[in-house]
Design a protein around this motif. Structure first.
Motif, PDB file in Angstrom:
ATOM      1  N   SER A 119       0.858  -1.173   0.000  1.00  0.00           N
ATOM      2  CA  SER A 119       0.000   0.000   0.000  1.00  0.00           C
ATOM      3  C   SER A 119       0.895   1.224   0.000  1.00  0.00           C
ATOM      4  O   SER A 119       2.124   1.095  -0.044  1.00  0.00           O
ATOM      5  N   GLN A 123      -2.437   8.066   5.032  1.00  0.00           N
ATOM      6  CA  GLN A 123      -3.674   7.396   5.407  1.00  0.00           C
ATOM      7  C   GLN A 123      -4.094   7.820   6.807  1.00  0.00           C
ATOM      8  O   GLN A 123      -3.254   8.199   7.630  1.00  0.00           O
ATOM      9  N   THR A 131      -5.325  -1.343   6.252  1.00  0.00           N
ATOM     10  CA  THR A 131      -4.223  -1.801   5.400  1.00  0.00           C
ATOM     11  C   THR A 131      -3.544  -3.016   6.027  1.00  0.00           C
ATOM     12  O   THR A 131      -3.254  -3.997   5.343  1.00  0.00           O
ATOM     13  N   SER A 142      -3.382  -6.989  -1.654  1.00  0.00           N
ATOM     14  CA  SER A 142      -3.371  -6.187  -2.879  1.00  0.00           C
ATOM     15  C   SER A 142      -3.147  -7.031  -4.124  1.00  0.00           C
ATOM     16  O   SER A 142      -3.844  -6.848  -5.136  1.00  0.00           O
ATOM     17  N   TYR A 165      -9.531  -0.946  -1.313  1.00  0.00           N
ATOM     18  CA  TYR A 165      -8.072  -0.965  -1.430  1.00  0.00           C
ATOM     19  C   TYR A 165      -7.588   0.111  -2.382  1.00  0.00           C
ATOM     20  O   TYR A 165      -6.666   0.881  -2.060  1.00  0.00           O
ATOM     21  N   SER A 168      -7.624   3.474  -0.932  1.00  0.00           N
ATOM     22  CA  SER A 168      -6.594   3.724   0.083  1.00  0.00           C
ATOM     23  C   SER A 168      -5.285   4.190  -0.531  1.00  0.00           C
ATOM     24  O   SER A 168      -4.479   4.825   0.156  1.00  0.00           O
ATOM     25  N   ILE A 169      -5.063   3.880  -1.814  1.00  0.00           N
ATOM     26  CA  ILE A 169      -3.834   4.319  -2.477  1.00  0.00           C
ATOM     27  C   ILE A 169      -4.128   5.422  -3.510  1.00  0.00           C
ATOM     28  O   ILE A 169      -3.321   5.683  -4.391  1.00  0.00           O
TER      29      ILE A 169
END
Length: 388
Positions: A119, A123, A131, A142, A165, A168-169
């Motif tokens: 990741s 955050q 994560t 991932s 996911y 989050s990135i």
């Protein structure tokens, strides 16, 4: 479910804080010794790949890694290593694991030394714990999520995990595409899990936001007016005014429309119009002044106009607005606005035509120490220039 799990983790962290210590406990050993420790304790290795010039890296270290609930979760489940990607062994490890951006969070299986989950980016504590949870569950890792998506898995539960996911990135395009596929597959915003995913991951003036506006009463009945209004207000902070004004009436619509008009007039350099509108908002007791202050912080910052000449009346009003913000902002530990105000006062002094009574230190660069007044931490180095 995810919210309840995060609450339980926070409670467990709070109860164990004295036993565990504060924040993530990083080991500082050669790589082979880290691997050996992880094998002995049967844990994955978590690596925070950082550089000394990376602002988000420093922010994560100071604001997230240091939190008790984050430390409790990571210390219980991983052997934690903090590795400078540009120093000695760290450089080789970064190359081995394909690290190209910072921060990168890598989760390594010690028996194979292969990365099983990765990741990145800044955050929140909740996101960062999620994560770590993803690394512990093969179906949330991932590489699994990206492989399954590429192979055509479009099951609703899988897509929701994939969207979380990618969000989050900050992979906005992937999030948008996958959410469209989720809806096209039969999911509906009137389902609570889908609504929560929409609120947390989808931004902007999308067709889904228009649906919320068109069926405002339905969504208010399902989720409450306060929650629905908050989503509508957040996503109409910026955007096409003509589109926004066709939306239903909700708390925050009028204010957002007024601020968009102000921004449009500012881009057109219609400073007198901008001043009149802002002054009217400040004087209006019905306007949420803290919300106005949050927007004014960016409009009035003089550092934004350093590359262009602005009329004296707009310069003076920016100083006045910065004073209003510094005096009235309820969040008193926000140092940035006080720096902006102090810098504005220094600029006022520099512009004085008669400088005999002004201390030289305020009209000339400092002789000793730092020559720039800003909030950049001393420990944060400048990013090195790369040869093309």
């Amino acid at each position: 479910m995810r919210r309840h799990l995060f609450t339980l983790i926070m409670l467990a962290g709070a109860l164990s804080v004295f036993a565990q210590g504060h924040g993530i406990q990083f080991v500082h050993k050669p790589w082979k010794d880290i691997v050996a420790q992880a094998k002995a304790e049967n844990k994955l290795i978590f690596i925070d790949f950082y550089t000394q010039w990376c602002g988000p890296c420093l922010n994560m270290a100071q604001q997230v890694f240091s939190l008790p609930e984050v430390g409790y979760f990571y210390n219980q489940n991983f052997i934690n290593a903090k590795i400078d990607a540009e120093e000695a062994e760290g450089s080789e490890l970064a190359k081995k694991y394909g690290v190209r951006s910072y921060p990168t969070y890598a989760f390594i299986a010690p028996d194979t030394e292969e990365m099983v989950h990765r990741s990145s980016s800044r955050q929140t504590a909740e996101q960062f714990i999620a994560t770590g949870q993803g690394a512990l569950q093969p179906e949330l890792r991932s590489f699994y999520l990206e492989r399954e998506y590429q192979q055509g898995n479009r099951k609703p539960e899988f897509l929701m995990n994939y969207i979380r996911y990618e969000h989050s990135i900050y992979a906005r395009e992937q999030v948008s595409t996958a959410f469209d596929e989720l809806i096209n597959g039969g999911a509906k915003l009137t389902q609570r899990p889908v609504w929560d995913l929409f609120v947390g991951t989808i931004s902007g003036l999308t067709p889904y936001l228009k649906q919320v506006s068109d069926q405002y009463a339905v969504f208010c009945q399902l989720y409450g007016q306060k929650e629905v209004d908050a989503k509508l207000a957040k996503e109409t902070t910026y955007g096409d005014l003509e589109v926004i004004e066709k939306f239903c009436n909700f708390e925050g619509k009028l204010f957002n429309s007024q601020m968009i008009r102000i921004q449009s007039a500012l881009r057109a350099k219609k400073y007198d119009e901008v001043i009149a509108q802002i002054d009217a908002l400040i004087a209006d007791p019905a306007v949420d002044q803290q919300a106005l202050i949050e927007r004014l912080k960016f409009i009035a910052r003089l550092s934004y106009y350093q590359r262009e000449e602005v009329p004296q009346n707009w310069f003076d009003k920016c100083v006045e607005y910065l004073q209003y913000i510094a005096y009235n902002q309820t969040v008193r530990d926000d140092a940035s606005i006080h720096q902006e105000y102090a810098a504005a006062l220094e600029e006022v002094i520099r512009r004085q035509k008669t400088k005999e009574s002004i201390p030289a230190c305020l009209t000339t660069p400092p002789v000793h120490g730092k020559i720039v007044y800003n909030l950049r931490p001393d420990v944060l180095k400048m990013k090195p220039r790369r040869n093309k």
